[in-house]
Design a protein around this motif. Structure first.
Motif, PDB file in Angstrom:
ATOM      1  N   LEU A  70     -37.571 114.407   5.692  1.00 61.31           N
ATOM      2  CA  LEU A  70     -36.399 114.534   4.841  1.00 61.31           C
ATOM      3  C   LEU A  70     -35.734 115.848   5.210  1.00 61.31           C
ATOM      4  O   LEU A  70     -36.376 116.900   5.155  1.00 61.31           O
ATOM      5  CB  LEU A  70     -36.777 114.539   3.356  1.00 61.31           C
ATOM      6  N   VAL A  71     -34.468 115.795   5.577  1.00 57.35           N
ATOM      7  CA  VAL A  71     -33.762 116.996   6.017  1.00 57.35           C
ATOM      8  C   VAL A  71     -32.555 117.210   5.115  1.00 57.35           C
ATOM      9  O   VAL A  71     -31.641 116.377   5.072  1.00 57.35           O
ATOM     10  CB  VAL A  71     -33.328 116.887   7.481  1.00 57.35           C
ATOM     11  N   GLU A  72     -32.563 118.356   4.413  1.00 63.40           N
ATOM     12  CA  GLU A  72     -31.462 118.694   3.518  1.00 63.40           C
ATOM     13  C   GLU A  72     -30.415 119.524   4.240  1.00 63.40           C
ATOM     14  O   GLU A  72     -30.714 120.229   5.205  1.00 63.40           O
ATOM     15  CB  GLU A  72     -31.956 119.506   2.304  1.00 63.40           C
ATOM     16  N   SER A  73     -29.192 119.462   3.745  1.00 58.40           N
ATOM     17  CA  SER A  73     -28.111 120.307   4.247  1.00 58.40           C
ATOM     18  C   SER A  73     -27.095 120.495   3.131  1.00 58.40           C
ATOM     19  O   SER A  73     -27.104 119.754   2.139  1.00 58.40           O
ATOM     20  CB  SER A  73     -27.449 119.684   5.475  1.00 58.40           C
ATOM     21  N   GLY A  74     -26.232 121.500   3.303  1.00 62.86           N
ATOM     22  CA  GLY A  74     -25.136 121.685   2.365  1.00 62.86           C
ATOM     23  C   GLY A  74     -25.280 122.849   1.414  1.00 62.86           C
ATOM     24  O   GLY A  74     -24.366 123.128   0.632  1.00 62.86           O
ATOM     25  N   GLY A  75     -26.399 123.539   1.451  1.00 65.93           N
ATOM     26  CA  GLY A  75     -26.556 124.691   0.569  1.00 65.93           C
ATOM     27  C   GLY A  75     -25.690 125.848   1.027  1.00 65.93           C
ATOM     28  O   GLY A  75     -25.055 125.810   2.078  1.00 65.93           O
ATOM     29  N   GLY A  76     -25.650 126.902   0.202  1.00 66.44           N
ATOM     30  CA  GLY A  76     -24.873 128.071   0.570  1.00 66.44           C
ATOM     31  C   GLY A  76     -24.593 128.960  -0.612  1.00 66.44           C
ATOM     32  O   GLY A  76     -25.204 128.819  -1.677  1.00 66.44           O
ATOM     33  N   LEU A  77     -23.640 129.863  -0.413  1.00 67.71           N
ATOM     34  CA  LEU A  77     -23.228 130.818  -1.442  1.00 67.71           C
ATOM     35  C   LEU A  77     -21.871 130.380  -1.995  1.00 67.71           C
ATOM     36  O   LEU A  77     -20.940 130.104  -1.223  1.00 67.71           O
ATOM     37  CB  LEU A  77     -23.134 132.214  -0.847  1.00 67.71           C
ATOM     38  N   VAL A  78     -21.768 130.328  -3.324  1.00 67.36           N
ATOM     39  CA  VAL A  78     -20.519 129.917  -3.958  1.00 67.36           C
ATOM     40  C   VAL A  78     -20.320 130.737  -5.221  1.00 67.36           C
ATOM     41  O   VAL A  78     -21.289 131.190  -5.845  1.00 67.36           O
ATOM     42  CB  VAL A  78     -20.552 128.402  -4.271  1.00 67.36           C
ATOM     43  N   GLN A  79     -19.077 130.925  -5.606  1.00 66.04           N
ATOM     44  CA  GLN A  79     -18.790 131.653  -6.837  1.00 66.04           C
ATOM     45  C   GLN A  79     -18.982 130.765  -8.051  1.00 66.04           C
ATOM     46  O   GLN A  79     -18.889 129.524  -7.963  1.00 66.04           O
ATOM     47  CB  GLN A  79     -17.361 132.180  -6.810  1.00 66.04           C
ATOM     48  N   SER A  80     -19.226 131.401  -9.179  1.00 66.51           N
ATOM     49  CA  SER A  80     -19.369 130.670 -10.431  1.00 66.51           C
ATOM     50  C   SER A  80     -18.135 129.801 -10.672  1.00 66.51           C
ATOM     51  O   SER A  80     -17.005 130.247 -10.467  1.00 66.51           O
ATOM     52  CB  SER A  80     -19.545 131.661 -11.583  1.00 66.51           C
ATOM     53  N   GLY A  81     -18.365 128.551 -11.056  1.00 66.90           N
ATOM     54  CA  GLY A  81     -17.289 127.597 -11.250  1.00 66.90           C
ATOM     55  C   GLY A  81     -16.970 126.769 -10.025  1.00 66.90           C
ATOM     56  O   GLY A  81     -16.192 125.804 -10.109  1.00 66.90           O
ATOM     57  N   GLY A  82     -17.556 127.119  -8.902  1.00 67.94           N
ATOM     58  CA  GLY A  82     -17.305 126.407  -7.660  1.00 67.94           C
ATOM     59  C   GLY A  82     -18.138 125.151  -7.517  1.00 67.94           C
ATOM     60  O   GLY A  82     -18.873 124.754  -8.436  1.00 67.94           O
ATOM     61  N   SER A  83     -18.035 124.533  -6.340  1.00 68.54           N
ATOM     62  CA  SER A  83     -18.723 123.265  -6.062  1.00 68.54           C
ATOM     63  C   SER A  83     -19.445 123.321  -4.727  1.00 68.54           C
ATOM     64  O   SER A  83     -19.038 124.049  -3.815  1.00 68.54           O
ATOM     65  CB  SER A  83     -17.714 122.110  -6.038  1.00 68.54           C
ATOM     66  N   LEU A  84     -20.496 122.547  -4.648  1.00 67.52           N
ATOM     67  CA  LEU A  84     -21.215 122.326  -3.394  1.00 67.52           C
ATOM     68  C   LEU A  84     -21.692 120.883  -3.372  1.00 67.52           C
ATOM     69  O   LEU A  84     -21.927 120.279  -4.437  1.00 67.52           O
ATOM     70  CB  LEU A  84     -22.436 123.248  -3.276  1.00 67.52           C
ATOM     71  N   ARG A  85     -21.858 120.358  -2.174  1.00 70.73           N
ATOM     72  CA  ARG A  85     -22.412 119.003  -2.026  1.00 70.73           C
ATOM     73  C   ARG A  85     -23.610 119.075  -1.101  1.00 70.73           C
ATOM     74  O   ARG A  85     -23.490 119.482   0.062  1.00 70.73           O
ATOM     75  CB  ARG A  85     -21.372 118.049  -1.448  1.00 70.73           C
ATOM     76  N   LEU A  86     -24.763 118.691  -1.620  1.00 70.64           N
ATOM     77  CA  LEU A  86     -25.984 118.651  -0.841  1.00 70.64           C
ATOM     78  C   LEU A  86     -26.218 117.240  -0.301  1.00 70.64           C
ATOM     79  O   LEU A  86     -25.888 116.254  -0.955  1.00 70.64           O
ATOM     80  CB  LEU A  86     -27.184 119.065  -1.692  1.00 70.64           C
ATOM     81  N   SER A  87     -26.795 117.178   0.886  1.00 71.59           N
ATOM     82  CA  SER A  87     -27.174 115.907   1.488  1.00 71.59           C
ATOM     83  C   SER A  87     -28.626 115.970   1.911  1.00 71.59           C
ATOM     84  O   SER A  87     -29.135 117.043   2.246  1.00 71.59           O
ATOM     85  CB  SER A  87     -26.317 115.602   2.724  1.00 71.59           C
ATOM     86  N   CYS A  88     -29.271 114.825   1.916  1.00 68.02           N
ATOM     87  CA  CYS A  88     -30.663 114.743   2.367  1.00 68.02           C
ATOM     88  C   CYS A  88     -30.836 113.407   3.068  1.00 68.02           C
ATOM     89  O   CYS A  88     -30.678 112.347   2.445  1.00 68.02           O
ATOM     90  CB  CYS A  88     -31.610 114.867   1.195  1.00 68.02           C
ATOM     91  N   ALA A  89     -31.174 113.463   4.351  1.00 64.40           N
ATOM     92  CA  ALA A  89     -31.338 112.257   5.142  1.00 64.40           C
ATOM     93  C   ALA A  89     -32.809 112.031   5.466  1.00 64.40           C
ATOM     94  O   ALA A  89     -33.499 112.951   5.919  1.00 64.40           O
ATOM     95  CB  ALA A  89     -30.538 112.365   6.424  1.00 64.40           C
ATOM     96  N   ALA A  90     -33.269 110.814   5.251  1.00 57.76           N
ATOM     97  CA  ALA A  90     -34.635 110.438   5.576  1.00 57.76           C
ATOM     98  C   ALA A  90     -34.656 109.766   6.943  1.00 57.76           C
ATOM     99  O   ALA A  90     -33.759 108.993   7.283  1.00 57.76           O
ATOM    100  CB  ALA A  90     -35.192 109.488   4.524  1.00 57.76           C
ATOM    101  N   SER A  91     -35.691 110.083   7.725  1.00 55.64           N
ATOM    102  CA  SER A  91     -35.815 109.476   9.047  1.00 55.64           C
ATOM    103  C   SER A  91     -37.287 109.263   9.368  1.00 55.64           C
ATOM    104  O   SER A  91     -38.167 109.823   8.718  1.00 55.64           O
ATOM    105  CB  SER A  91     -35.160 110.368  10.108  1.00 55.64           C
ATOM    106  N   GLY A  92     -37.526 108.463  10.389  1.00 52.55           N
ATOM    107  CA  GLY A  92     -38.900 108.190  10.795  1.00 52.55           C
ATOM    108  C   GLY A  92     -39.280 106.752  10.534  1.00 52.55           C
ATOM    109  O   GLY A  92     -38.433 105.874  10.407  1.00 52.55           O
ATOM    110  N   SER A  93     -40.566 106.518  10.434  1.00 49.48           N
ATOM    111  CA  SER A  93     -41.088 105.171  10.232  1.00 49.48           C
ATOM    112  C   SER A  93     -40.973 104.801   8.755  1.00 49.48           C
ATOM    113  O   SER A  93     -41.863 105.080   7.956  1.00 49.48           O
ATOM    114  CB  SER A  93     -42.548 105.117  10.685  1.00 49.48           C
ATOM    115  N   ILE A  94     -39.865 104.155   8.399  1.00 46.14           N
ATOM    116  CA  ILE A  94     -39.569 103.839   6.998  1.00 46.14           C
ATOM    117  C   ILE A  94     -39.337 102.355   6.840  1.00 46.14           C
ATOM    118  O   ILE A  94     -38.467 101.785   7.505  1.00 46.14           O
ATOM    119  CB  ILE A  94     -38.332 104.618   6.511  1.00 46.14           C
TER     120      ILE A  94
END
Length: 122
Positions: A3-27
């Motif tokens: 499972l690989v996450e992305s999209g984190g970071g630094l943001v000011q109060s009241g702001g927005s972020l979108r995180l993603s997590c992709a699963a890969s492998g033998s599923i």
């Protein structure tokens, strides 16, 4: 399985972020997918979960501000975070209940991503 996450970071109060997590492998299949977070000195806590059918569950602290969604075809879960507050600062982890085989006696296991840092400044 990864499972690989992305999209984190630094943001000011009241702001927005979108995180993603992709699963890969033998599923073979993925049941629920979810997001948890862990702030410094605190225990890891549930943020939101979503089933294959789209049924969602949220922590009270994020209801109305965060939205979890998933793309089953891409084996990806998202977390849209709006109206962020400094208390949302944490490492965010995705997890998923994954079955690697169609054989009924082989049960699903829970997998975790490596985490992505979200920092909200006041």
């Amino acid at each position: 399985v990864q499972l690989v996450e992305s999209g984190g970071g630094l943001v000011q109060s009241g702001g927005s972020l979108r995180l993603s997590c992709a699963a890969s492998g033998s599923i073979f299949s993925i049941d629920y997918m979810g997001w948890y977070r862990q702030a410094p000195g605190k225990q890891r806590e549930l943020v939101a979960t979503i089933t294959t059918g789209g049924v969602t569950n949220y922590a009270d602290s994020v209801k109305g501000r965060f939205t979890i969604s998933r793309d089953n075809a891409k084996k990806t879960v998202f977390l849209q975070m709006n109206s962020l507050k400094p208390e949302d600062t944490a490492v965010y982890y995705c997890n998923a209940d994954i079955k690697k085989s169609p054989l009924p006696y082989l049960k699903a296991s829970v997998y975790w991503g490596q985490g992505t840092q979200v920092t909200v400044s006041s």
